[in-house]
Design a protein around this motif. Structure first.
Motif, PDB file in Angstrom:
ATOM      1  N   ASN A   1       0.846  -1.190   0.000  1.00 59.10           N
ATOM      2  CA  ASN A   1       0.000   0.000   0.000  1.00 59.10           C
ATOM      3  C   ASN A   1       0.885   1.244   0.000  1.00 59.10           C
ATOM      4  O   ASN A   1       2.115   1.141  -0.014  1.00 59.10           O
ATOM      5  CB  ASN A   1      -0.944  -0.024   1.214  1.00 59.10           C
ATOM      6  CG  ASN A   1      -2.353   0.353   0.836  1.00 59.10           C
ATOM      7  OD1 ASN A   1      -2.561   1.421   0.273  1.00 59.10           O
ATOM      8  ND2 ASN A   1      -3.321  -0.507   1.123  1.00 59.10           N
TER       9      ASN A   1
ATOM     10  N   TYR B   1      -0.017  -3.102  -5.009  1.00 63.72           N
ATOM     11  CA  TYR B   1      -1.200  -2.986  -4.142  1.00 63.72           C
ATOM     12  C   TYR B   1      -1.962  -4.291  -3.887  1.00 63.72           C
ATOM     13  O   TYR B   1      -3.171  -4.364  -4.076  1.00 63.72           O
ATOM     14  CB  TYR B   1      -2.125  -1.915  -4.729  1.00 63.72           C
ATOM     15  CG  TYR B   1      -1.385  -0.627  -4.965  1.00 63.72           C
ATOM     16  CD1 TYR B   1      -0.976   0.158  -3.893  1.00 63.72           C
ATOM     17  CD2 TYR B   1      -1.027  -0.229  -6.245  1.00 63.72           C
ATOM     18  CE1 TYR B   1      -0.239   1.320  -4.104  1.00 63.72           C
ATOM     19  CE2 TYR B   1      -0.288   0.930  -6.460  1.00 63.72           C
ATOM     20  CZ  TYR B   1       0.096   1.693  -5.381  1.00 63.72           C
ATOM     21  OH  TYR B   1       0.829   2.824  -5.585  1.00 63.72           O
TER      22      TYR B   1
ATOM     23  N   ASP C   1      -3.122  -5.639  -1.195  1.00 66.62           N
ATOM     24  CA  ASP C   1      -3.400  -5.439   0.236  1.00 66.62           C
ATOM     25  C   ASP C   1      -4.759  -6.028   0.629  1.00 66.62           C
ATOM     26  O   ASP C   1      -5.489  -5.453   1.409  1.00 66.62           O
ATOM     27  CB  ASP C   1      -3.359  -3.937   0.542  1.00 66.62           C
ATOM     28  CG  ASP C   1      -3.021  -3.665   2.009  1.00 66.62           C
ATOM     29  OD1 ASP C   1      -2.572  -4.597   2.692  1.00 66.62           O
ATOM     30  OD2 ASP C   1      -3.211  -2.531   2.460  1.00 66.62           O
TER      31      ASP C   1
ATOM     32  N   GLN D   1      -9.686   2.761   8.967  1.00 68.96           N
ATOM     33  CA  GLN D   1      -8.446   2.990   8.228  1.00 68.96           C
ATOM     34  C   GLN D   1      -8.057   1.761   7.411  1.00 68.96           C
ATOM     35  O   GLN D   1      -7.706   1.863   6.230  1.00 68.96           O
ATOM     36  CB  GLN D   1      -7.323   3.351   9.202  1.00 68.96           C
ATOM     37  CG  GLN D   1      -6.036   3.753   8.495  1.00 68.96           C
ATOM     38  CD  GLN D   1      -4.912   4.053   9.469  1.00 68.96           C
ATOM     39  OE1 GLN D   1      -4.958   3.646  10.626  1.00 68.96           O
ATOM     40  NE2 GLN D   1      -3.895   4.750   9.012  1.00 68.96           N
TER      41      GLN D   1
ATOM     42  N   GLN E   1      -7.827   1.396   3.333  1.00 74.85           N
ATOM     43  CA  GLN E   1      -6.596   0.983   2.661  1.00 74.85           C
ATOM     44  C   GLN E   1      -6.825  -0.245   1.786  1.00 74.85           C
ATOM     45  O   GLN E   1      -6.340  -0.310   0.650  1.00 74.85           O
ATOM     46  CB  GLN E   1      -5.514   0.703   3.714  1.00 74.85           C
ATOM     47  CG  GLN E   1      -5.045   1.978   4.392  1.00 74.85           C
ATOM     48  CD  GLN E   1      -4.329   1.715   5.697  1.00 74.85           C
ATOM     49  OE1 GLN E   1      -4.488   0.664   6.297  1.00 74.85           O
ATOM     50  NE2 GLN E   1      -3.543   2.676   6.146  1.00 74.85           N
TER      51      GLN E   1
ATOM     52  N   SER F   1      -0.201   2.201   4.542  1.00 76.97           N
ATOM     53  CA  SER F   1      -0.382   3.031   3.356  1.00 76.97           C
ATOM     54  C   SER F   1      -0.453   2.287   2.018  1.00 76.97           C
ATOM     55  O   SER F   1      -0.525   1.121   2.009  1.00 76.97           O
ATOM     56  CB  SER F   1       0.771   4.011   3.305  1.00 76.97           C
ATOM     57  OG  SER F   1       1.068   4.603   4.521  1.00 76.97           O
ATOM     58  N   ASN F   2      -0.238   2.972   0.705  1.00 73.38           N
ATOM     59  CA  ASN F   2      -0.436   2.440  -0.695  1.00 73.38           C
ATOM     60  C   ASN F   2       0.553   2.883  -1.822  1.00 73.38           C
ATOM     61  O   ASN F   2       0.686   3.998  -1.958  1.00 73.38           O
ATOM     62  CB  ASN F   2      -1.752   2.951  -1.240  1.00 73.38           C
ATOM     63  CG  ASN F   2      -2.993   2.211  -0.951  1.00 73.38           C
ATOM     64  OD1 ASN F   2      -3.184   1.779   0.141  1.00 73.38           O
ATOM     65  ND2 ASN F   2      -3.824   2.086  -1.896  1.00 73.38           N
TER      66      ASN F   2
END
Length: 568
Positions: free
Chosen positions: A100, A126, A128, A156, A160, A565-566
């Motif tokens: 991510n 990505y 994820d 969150q 994501q 994150s990504n």
């Protein structure tokens, strides 16, 4: 749109980027699941990946002859572990791939730790999410909310996971959400915020009809996760539990030690791929055919190997025979156990009553059927409570004494306090007070001729009357009839044309019955491609955990990781 293919391509790119030579794949708990669902160990070994390690493992030996492929979620914990790794590198070179978006400050921390200059590559791929089927994904999270509010870390994580799906499929969608659910609106806004912030990542080639993301809430349909299923994949999950394509068969009476845990993957198992959406009766026929085919192909007695050509023929056919032998053993064991449980727990009778509750409108007949099943000692505790839950949801509007009487039957059976409480909790979770749609009227007037199993010809329609609410929602969406007043667009724009690429996400978890609906809609709706995802893929037990978490007292919930994150 194929989520399985998207993740497989990411893993392939990682391996290709590192070039030739022996490799170790360094992962965390979640990325291990991501990879294992789409790649078998034997497949990945063929790509020169000879070792699989976890980043958090403290006792890894230095192996300077290996290249390290690191596939990690960009959590603070993983970044810190990588910093420690780079200060004392165990491998010759590091190719780092985050699942991510990773922040610039964390990239800087890694660069500062790389004093020996062993890092050759840092990229964002990505993957994820768990690609369960080509059109189905999960985040493997339960307990995403408390009451009608998000658990902050779960909001969150779902944001994501969902943005990763969009990036992996290269979609920048318009967003619609379920107006009756504040959870849906908040997730829609959170996803939109990431798309706006990372606009360069979402700058894909424009299509004539923009893709659509539809965000729904599990509480709008609490009936679907409570029903017994009769298709292969769904039955396996309901009765045995399917966890990242793995089934624990260790409790099966007399099971062979090699079959205590088996993998069911449509990518590597032709029989499973051809049968996962078929009903139990058809699977019985197909297992019989598989056995007969196997009997024909197995070597007769001791094969005489009198020449080089005999030996060559044997060597060429043996691996294929061995693989077929493993497939037959596995599916005979799984189907045999499903059959035993169906008989032991009288699930055909239970399922008939469930379908009556979900689809018919005869209150008097339904209450009598439920009471009769509660008095049957062969009905399991879970199945008994499930019937009362379905009754409570279905006849919530009836002010009568039947429900207290049914709860009394549960009391007489010695049902655990925890399960008895679940009846009112399910109503709190998915009753008329919280539902945005009228779940309970669709099939009231339908009269269906009741038929039973006929040999191995299949489960007749009495067991498969129910259609999940999602099917009707998607049908309305495809036909352009889904009301903006119930499912508004986020932002001023709306879709004028028939949607073509649709990503659906169910907060609180999706089901295999809904995946079957999506599979059928994909087959029967030319020009429309639908992918379904959820915070979890539920069977009854995991759904009740979700209900417990949402209605107050927490059960164990999976913490899928909360900070990360990504990017690509």
């Amino acid at each position: 749109m194929n989520v399985t293919l998207a993740v497989k391509q990411y893993v392939s790119k990682m391996i290709e980027t590192s070039g030739s030579g022996m490799k170790v794949l360094l992962m965390d708990r979640e990325t291990t699941s991501v990879v294992s669902v789409v790649y078998s160990q034997s497949e990945i070994l063929q790509r020169e990946v000879y070792l699989f390690e976890r980043i958090e493992s403290q006792n890894r030996e230095p192996m300077k002859h290996l290249k390290a492929l690191c596939f990690l979620r960009p959590t603070k914990e993983n970044v810190e572990l990588l910093v420690q790794e780079l200060r004392k590198p165990k491998y010759s070179v590091y190719f780092i791939f985050f699942s991510n978006v990773i922040s610039k400050s964390e990239i800087k921390a890694l660069a500062e730790a790389d004093e020996q200059e062993v890092v050759a590559e840092v990229q964002e791929f990505y993957g994820d999410f768990i690609a369960v089927n080509p059109h189905l994904f999960s985040l493997n999270l339960t307990g995403v909310c408390r009451g009608r509010s998000w658990e902050p870390s779960m909001l969150q994580r779902c944001t994501q996971g969902l943005t990763a799906v969009l990036l992996s499929l290269k979609k920048c969608p318009m967003i619609r959400y379920q107006l009756s659910s504040d959870l849906s609106k908040r997730l829609a806004e959170s996803v939109k915020q990431i798309i706006t912030k990372e606009y360069e990542l979402f700058d894909f080639r424009k299509t004539e009809v923009p893709p659509l993301l539809l965000i729904l809430d599990r509480s709008d349909d609490a009936i679907t996760p409570l029903l017994n299923q009769w298709t292969y994949q769904a039955m396996v999950h309901e009765l045995l539990g399917l966890n990242n394509n793995r089934i624990d068969l260790s409790r099966v009476p007399g099971v062979n030690k090699d079959l205590k845990e088996v993998v069911l993957s449509a990518d590597n198992d032709e029989f499973y791929a051809n049968n996962l959406y078929l009903n139990f009766g058809e699977i019985g026929t197909n297992i019989k055919n598989l056995m007969e085919d196997f009997q024909k192909k197995r070597p007769k007695g001791q094969q005489k190997l009198e020449s080089i050509s005999d030996m060559k023929a044997f060597v060429e056919t043996y691996p294929q025979f061995k693989k077929m032998s493993g497939t037959v053993s596995k599916h005979v064991t799984v189907v045999g156990e499903l059959s035993r449980l169906v008989s032991e727990r009288v699930l055909m009778e239970v399922s008939e009553v469930e379908q009556e509750l979900a689809c018919q409108g005869d209150h008097g007949n339904a209450s009598q059927m439920v009471r009769r099943m509660l008095q049957n000692p062969r009905v399991s505790e879970l199945d008994a409570v499930r019937l009362v839950m379905l009754y409570a949801l279905r006849y919530e509007r009836h002010t009568n004494t039947i429900l207290p009487a049914l709860k009394g039957e549960l009391e007489r059976r010695g049902t655990s306090e925890h399960l008895k409480q679940m009846v009112s909790r399910v109503v709190d979770f998915g009753g008329k007070r919280v539902r945005g749609s009228d779940l309970i009227t669709a099939n009231d007037a339908v009269a269906i001729t009741k038929q039973f199993f006929k040999g191995l010809k299949g489960v007749e329609n009495v067991y498969t009357q129910h259609q999940p609410l999602l099917q009707d929602t998607l049908d309305q969406l495809i036909k352009g009839r889904l009301k903006d007043s119930q499912f508004p667009y986020l932002g001023p724009s709306s879709l004028r044309d028939r949607p073509q690429d649709i990503i659906v996400f169910v907060i609180g978890g999706a089901t295999y019955e809904e995946a079957l609906s999506v599979y059928n809609l994909n087959r029967t709706s030319p020009g429309v491609r639908i992918v379904l995802g959820g915070s979890h893929i539920h069977n009854t037990k995991s759904f009740l955990e979700e209900v417990m978490a949402a209605t107050g007292q927490g059960s164990e919930r999976s913490q899928g990781g909360s900070r990360h994150s990504n990017r690509r």
